[in-house]
Enzyme design. Structure first.
Site, PDB file in Angstrom:
ATOM      1  N   LYS A 254       0.917  -1.470   0.138  1.00 37.07           N
ATOM      2  CA  LYS A 254      -0.238   0.337   0.086  1.00 37.07           C
ATOM      3  C   LYS A 254       0.963   1.031  -0.025  1.00 37.07           C
ATOM      4  O   LYS A 254       1.922   1.409   0.617  1.00 37.07           O
ATOM      5  CB  LYS A 254      -1.208  -0.161   1.219  1.00 37.07           C
ATOM      6  CG  LYS A 254      -1.649  -1.139   1.319  1.00 37.07           C
ATOM      7  CD  LYS A 254      -2.537  -1.325   2.955  1.00 37.07           C
ATOM      8  CE  LYS A 254      -3.384  -2.505   2.480  1.00 37.07           C
ATOM      9  NZ  LYS A 254      -4.413  -2.183   3.612  1.00 37.07           N
TER      10      LYS A 254
ATOM     11  N   ALA B  90      -2.701  -9.580   8.207  1.00 35.32           N
ATOM     12  CA  ALA B  90      -3.123 -11.214   7.654  1.00 35.32           C
ATOM     13  C   ALA B  90      -3.788 -12.044   8.559  1.00 35.32           C
ATOM     14  O   ALA B  90      -4.115 -13.008   8.297  1.00 35.32           O
ATOM     15  CB  ALA B  90      -2.198 -11.202   8.015  1.00 35.32           C
TER      16      ALA B  90
ATOM     17  N   LYS C  96      -5.108   5.909   4.841  1.00 37.95           N
ATOM     18  CA  LYS C  96      -5.958   5.417   6.188  1.00 37.95           C
ATOM     19  C   LYS C  96      -5.264   5.864   7.353  1.00 37.95           C
ATOM     20  O   LYS C  96      -5.429   6.001   8.773  1.00 37.95           O
ATOM     21  CB  LYS C  96      -6.601   4.239   6.124  1.00 37.95           C
ATOM     22  CG  LYS C  96      -5.782   3.169   5.658  1.00 37.95           C
ATOM     23  CD  LYS C  96      -5.819   2.169   6.581  1.00 37.95           C
ATOM     24  CE  LYS C  96      -4.649   1.540   6.512  1.00 37.95           C
ATOM     25  NZ  LYS C  96      -4.293  -0.060   6.143  1.00 37.95           N
TER      26      LYS C  96
ATOM     27  N   ASN D 243      -1.782   2.090  14.684  1.00 31.96           N
ATOM     28  CA  ASN D 243      -1.070   3.904  14.605  1.00 31.96           C
ATOM     29  C   ASN D 243      -1.885   4.858  14.601  1.00 31.96           C
ATOM     30  O   ASN D 243      -1.801   5.539  15.528  1.00 31.96           O
ATOM     31  CB  ASN D 243      -2.002   4.652  12.771  1.00 31.96           C
ATOM     32  CG  ASN D 243       0.046   4.164  11.837  1.00 31.96           C
ATOM     33  OD1 ASN D 243       0.827   4.553  11.610  1.00 31.96           O
ATOM     34  ND2 ASN D 243      -0.478   3.246  10.935  1.00 31.96           N
TER      35      ASN D 243
ATOM     36  N   LYS E 192       8.737   2.451  13.236  1.00 31.94           N
ATOM     37  CA  LYS E 192       8.532   2.973  12.721  1.00 31.94           C
ATOM     38  C   LYS E 192       7.056   3.162  12.441  1.00 31.94           C
ATOM     39  O   LYS E 192       6.122   2.542  11.813  1.00 31.94           O
ATOM     40  CB  LYS E 192       8.954   3.708  11.282  1.00 31.94           C
ATOM     41  CG  LYS E 192      10.528   4.622  11.859  1.00 31.94           C
ATOM     42  CD  LYS E 192      10.328   5.791  13.181  1.00 31.94           C
ATOM     43  CE  LYS E 192      10.187   6.163  12.932  1.00 31.94           C
ATOM     44  NZ  LYS E 192      10.277   6.972  14.221  1.00 31.94           N
TER      45      LYS E 192
END
Lengths: 391, 391
Positions: B121, B154, B248, B315, B341
């Site tokens: 992505k 996944a 997103k 996130n 990160k």
């Protein structure tokens, strides 16, 4: 809603009268000893008080919204007819089962050119077909009625936590005739343009007003509801806004079933997406002229309300518990809601009854699956197979 | 992804070859004594084993997807060139930082009429502008590359928990010339219609195939990915599908900030909605020709993936913790992710750098607010004011 409207009429004195009349169903309440309002020497604390009178003293509804002080320009009024008298704007914030009775009382007692905004979500399914509550109100009172709906939990808004809403307002084309008391109320006579539109005042409630009456623009409706903590988007799609608030509860049941199975966030998001598209389809199919897909997919009353309802709403939680505990949802309602009924289950039954009448159950596989799960005819595990696209 | 593809090639033997070659980056692994595969007498348990060889023995990737048995027709191959040799379909499931190196290795070593599907992505922002990873892959290899993205965690998919995805595939118009080894690879030469289209086989990987090569329809791409537990919707909007999965994560940071403030589900749903519409705007503005609003508002790669990411993604969680603990997000990354990160922060910086270059920061107030919060220039509390519509 009274709080928001009251703050806004004060903020726009050229446009609205300052006083907001709020009808309250009268009952007796007692200030508890633990309440911050309790003072053994106060006359308000010497036994039961009338809810309306107490509200007008302390500006708080201690029974239904305790802890929130409302602006002083909200006036509680136990008389529905008196509260609505001469109001040009009527905001309906009532459980749907009271709409009929309230309209009976208001009929003939409101201005023929009054306008309504329905915050009551949902549809009314009967032998005659399907009707939005905004339509029912409009038809019964002979006025135009728009709708307000969004991802709006009342207590969060009262605390000025940020949220958004959608207001739909799309009256029929303006009729330039002057209104007169002799006019029988009808939608086409409502929207009258006055030469002194800028100076005339809309009233959120009460007291006489000039016979010349300005058309009510999206801009001015927005001024009645928009606050820094309550963002309003105006649309014209009353059907979409009304349906969003009703149908999202059916989707929330489906999401709850998924979560109850422990199937994770992917599965939950999938039924939310499929449900949102069935909402679009339902609106476009049964309210085609006015209903837009974007109302569901892009507005607070659609996508955002689905999200909120599927994160922690009552319908979601009870459906999840039903699967986890292997119980019928009615049993969960008994245990968790003191027998109060979920909105989602009644909407699921109404929607199914309407779809069945139209021979369209198979066109709405998720709505139909929710109904069949409530009926014990389908298992939650079967949802993916049932909603699998056939193309 | 290998599991899904392997199940599907077996289910459609007329369309696909049975073997799925899966390139694995070779490393040494040791079967732990607590593993269900541990047997002190087995030669596999006498010290470190090659990951690929072990996989081909036990059909499980004990390091990266422990506990999941993959179909026997998935063959792990440590040689990228060998795994891709003669494959007509290449599925890219790799972290974005490896794309460049992998394409260097594949260049000149794949069929000129191979097709790619990128499950990676995101976008690549450089001095030259903004490029989708599917575009980068396509350009470097001289092939057409579509994209797959959706609300897809996944491990949940591996356990066959129900989910959905979106596959975008929209090759340029069919060119009827026959391919020949002498053809230099270019997109227009790829799509060749063969008279025996029905009988020819697409291969997910490896071995020679007929020189006559059928065009690859949406229907057949869908057959490679759709499973009863993994529902595929085909679209043509590669840009929308690729962007959804990247942007997103920026929205998820904003939702995390709201939740960190304790502002409730209304506020969270509101920024999700505003964020989704900024995603639409970003796509339409910078990839206008091909990008459709509905890809974001109606597909799994859009709305559903936003929902999943804002319910519990990394996130979202780290942004929430940052506000709750009064820390910088880098500090949360250190504490919670061992210094790994977040994708959302790097995307927020890339998006901001691109918007700034275009002079369009103010057109995307939520994306810009997220960047400014990460930079310490804005407080999360300011988000409502910053995204308040000006109309």
């Amino acid at each position: 809603m009274a709080k928001i409207v009251a703050e806004n009429v004060k903020a726009h004195p050229a446009l609205f009268e300052e006083e907001v009349q709020m009808w309250v169903y009268e009952e007796e309440v007692t200030i508890d000893e633990k309440s911050r309002h309790y003072d053994p020497n106060s006359p308000l604390c010497q036994g039961p008080q009338k809810l309306s009178a107490l509200f007008n003293e302390i500006h708080e509804n201690i029974k239904y919204l305790p802890g929130i002080t409302l602006p002083k320009n909200v006036i509680a009024n136990p008389s529905l007819v008196d509260a609505a008298r001469d109001a040009t704007l009527l905001v309906f914030v009532i459980p749907h089962q009271f709409i009929s009775r309230i309209c009976d009382t208001l009929q003939g007692n409101i201005l023929p050119y009054a306008r309504g905004i329905s915050c009551t979500k949902g549809v009314d399914v009967s032998d005659k077909g399907i009707q939005l509550f905004s339509e029912s109100i409009g038809a019964r009172l002979g006025i135009y009625c728009g709708a307000l709906s969004g991802a709006n939990i009342a207590t969060e808004i009262a605390q000025e936590k940020y949220s958004e809403t959608t207001v739909a307002y799309d009256p029929p084309p303006v009729d330039s005739r002057q209104p007169s008391p002799a006019h029988s109320p009808s939608q086409s006579q409502v929207d009258l343009v006055a030469p002194n539109a800028e100076e005339s005042k809309h009233k959120a409630v009460l007291k006489p007003l000039p016979i010349e009456y300005p058309a009510l623009s999206h801009e001015n409706v927005k001024k009645l509801f928009h606050r820094p903590y309550f963002h309003v988007r105006m649309v014209s799609d009353v059907a979409g806004v009304s349906l969003g608030g009703a149908l999202k509860n059916v989707v929330a049941l489906a999401a709850g079933f998924m979560d109850g199975l422990g199937w994770g966030d992917n599965a939950k998001a999938a039924v939310m997406r499929v449900g949102l598209l069935e909402m679009v389809k339902f609106g476009k199919h049964f309210f085609s002229a006015s209903c837009r897909a974007q109302t569901f997919t892009e507005e607070s009353c659609g996508m955002a309300d689905v999200v909120t309802s599927c994160m922690g709403g009552r319908n979601f939680r009870c459906a999840k518990m039903a699967v986890e505990r292997g119980m019928k949802i009615e049993e969960v309602e008994q245990q968790e809601l003191n027998g109060q009924k979920l909105q989602g289950t009644s909407t699921a039954y109404e929607v199914h009854s309407y779809l069945k009448g139209q021979g369209m159950e198979h066109e709405f596989p998720l709505f139909t699956a929710v109904y069949n799960i409530l009926e014990g005819k389908t298992k939650p595990e079967e949802i993916p197979e049932l909603i699998e696209p056939k193309d």
